[in-house]
Design an enzyme around this catalytic site. Sequence first.
Site, PDB file in Angstrom:
ATOM      1  N   SER A 181       0.824  -1.210   0.000  1.00 55.39           N
ATOM      2  CA  SER A 181       0.000   0.000   0.000  1.00 55.39           C
ATOM      3  C   SER A 181       0.856   1.258   0.000  1.00 55.39           C
ATOM      4  O   SER A 181       2.005   1.270   0.462  1.00 55.39           O
ATOM      5  CB  SER A 181      -0.929   0.025   1.218  1.00 55.39           C
ATOM      6  OG  SER A 181      -1.789  -1.083   1.210  1.00 55.39           O
TER       7      SER A 181
HETATM    8  N1  SAM Z   1      -1.060  -4.805   4.039  1.00 61.40           N
HETATM    9  C1  SAM Z   1      -0.291  -5.055   2.845  1.00 61.40           C
HETATM   10  C2  SAM Z   1       1.106  -4.503   2.904  1.00 61.40           C
HETATM   11  O1  SAM Z   1       1.437  -3.828   3.874  1.00 61.40           O
HETATM   12  O2  SAM Z   1       1.857  -4.784   1.966  1.00 61.40           O
HETATM   13  C3  SAM Z   1      -0.988  -4.547   1.616  1.00 61.40           C
HETATM   14  C4  SAM Z   1      -1.774  -5.581   1.033  1.00 61.40           C
HETATM   15  S1  SAM Z   1      -2.456  -5.481  -0.561  1.00 61.40           S
HETATM   16  C5  SAM Z   1      -2.997  -3.829  -0.779  1.00 61.40           C
HETATM   17  C6  SAM Z   1      -3.948  -6.400  -0.179  1.00 61.40           C
HETATM   18  C7  SAM Z   1      -3.707  -7.852   0.161  1.00 61.40           C
HETATM   19  O3  SAM Z   1      -4.948  -8.443   0.522  1.00 61.40           O
HETATM   20  C8  SAM Z   1      -3.156  -8.659  -1.005  1.00 61.40           C
HETATM   21  O4  SAM Z   1      -1.943  -9.244  -0.629  1.00 61.40           O
HETATM   22  C9  SAM Z   1      -4.244  -9.699  -1.256  1.00 61.40           C
HETATM   23  O5  SAM Z   1      -3.749 -10.932  -1.695  1.00 61.40           O
HETATM   24  C10 SAM Z   1      -4.895  -9.783   0.112  1.00 61.40           C
HETATM   25  N2  SAM Z   1      -6.258 -10.335   0.121  1.00 61.40           N
HETATM   26  C11 SAM Z   1      -7.268 -10.125  -0.762  1.00 61.40           C
HETATM   27  N3  SAM Z   1      -8.358 -10.842  -0.404  1.00 61.40           N
HETATM   28  C12 SAM Z   1      -8.019 -11.520   0.732  1.00 61.40           C
HETATM   29  C13 SAM Z   1      -8.716 -12.436   1.582  1.00 61.40           C
HETATM   30  N4  SAM Z   1      -9.963 -12.809   1.345  1.00 61.40           N
HETATM   31  N5  SAM Z   1      -8.058 -12.924   2.651  1.00 61.40           N
HETATM   32  C14 SAM Z   1      -6.771 -12.560   2.918  1.00 61.40           C
HETATM   33  N6  SAM Z   1      -6.059 -11.719   2.146  1.00 61.40           N
HETATM   34  C15 SAM Z   1      -6.687 -11.199   1.068  1.00 61.40           C
END
Ligand code: SAM
Length: 217
Positions: free
Chosen positions: A65
Amino acid sequence: MLKDSYKLQGQRSQLIKELQSMGITSPKVLKAMQAVPRHFFFPADFSDKAYQNIAFPIKGGQTISHPYTVAKQTELMDVQPGDKILEIGTGSGYQGAILKVLGADVYSIETVEVLHTQAKALFKKLGLDIVTILGDGSKGLPDVAPFDKIIMTAAAPNLNEVLTNQLKVNGKLVAPVGDLAVQKMIRVTRADDNAYTKTTHGDFNFVPLTGTYGWKN
Ligand code: SAM
C-alpha cells in the site's frame, strides 16, 4: 529490526514530512513509520523506490500500500500497546510490521500463498513476532476473535457483520468499502454488543478483497 543506512533513514524522514503535509498528525504513527525500513518489504530490484509516496506491485498481482494509506489506516485504528489486531491482507508485511512496532499483538491473514510464505520468513528475519495465517480473511478469524482492532487492506464490496461481530466492545474495524474503482475508508466502532458507530475518512483505491465475502470473479 535490522539496521539500515543513514542515507535511507534520511529518505524516510523526507517521506514522514510529506505524510505530515498530507494531514497525518499522530506522533506515534509517524515515529513507527520512521522506524520501519519500508525497503525491506519491497521487491529487491526496486528498493530505491521504497521512499516514494506510492503503492508498488509485489508478487501475486498484489501491491504494497501507499505510505499515506498505511499511515491513515494506522492513525484511524488508534493502536494501543497490547491491542490484539487482525490484519486482513498481509501482502508485503509492511503494515503488519508498523502495527507490531506500535506494540500490538498482530494476527495477519493472507490468501496468496507466495505472499504469506515470504512475509512469514521476513518477519522471522526481522525478529517481528507476528502470527501469520494462510487463508480467507474475508471471514475474519473466528477461532482467535474477539479483536481490539481489525484492519482490512483490500477493497470490500460491503461491511459485513461477520467481521464487526469479531470486535470487542469499543473495538474498531478500519476498512476500504465501495466499488472496484474507488472506496471510502470506513471506521466502525463497536459501542456495545449490538450497537456500532460509523465514520467515513476519504477516498482510496485498493486491490479487491477475494474470498467468501469479497468480490466474485
Ligand atoms: N497490508 C499489505 C502490505 O502492507 O503490503 C498490503 C496488502 S495489498 C494492498 C492487499 C492484500 O490483501 C493482497 O496481498 C491480497 O492478496 C490480500 N487479500 C485479498 N483478499 C483476501 C482475503 N480474502 N483474505 C486474505 N487476504 C486477502
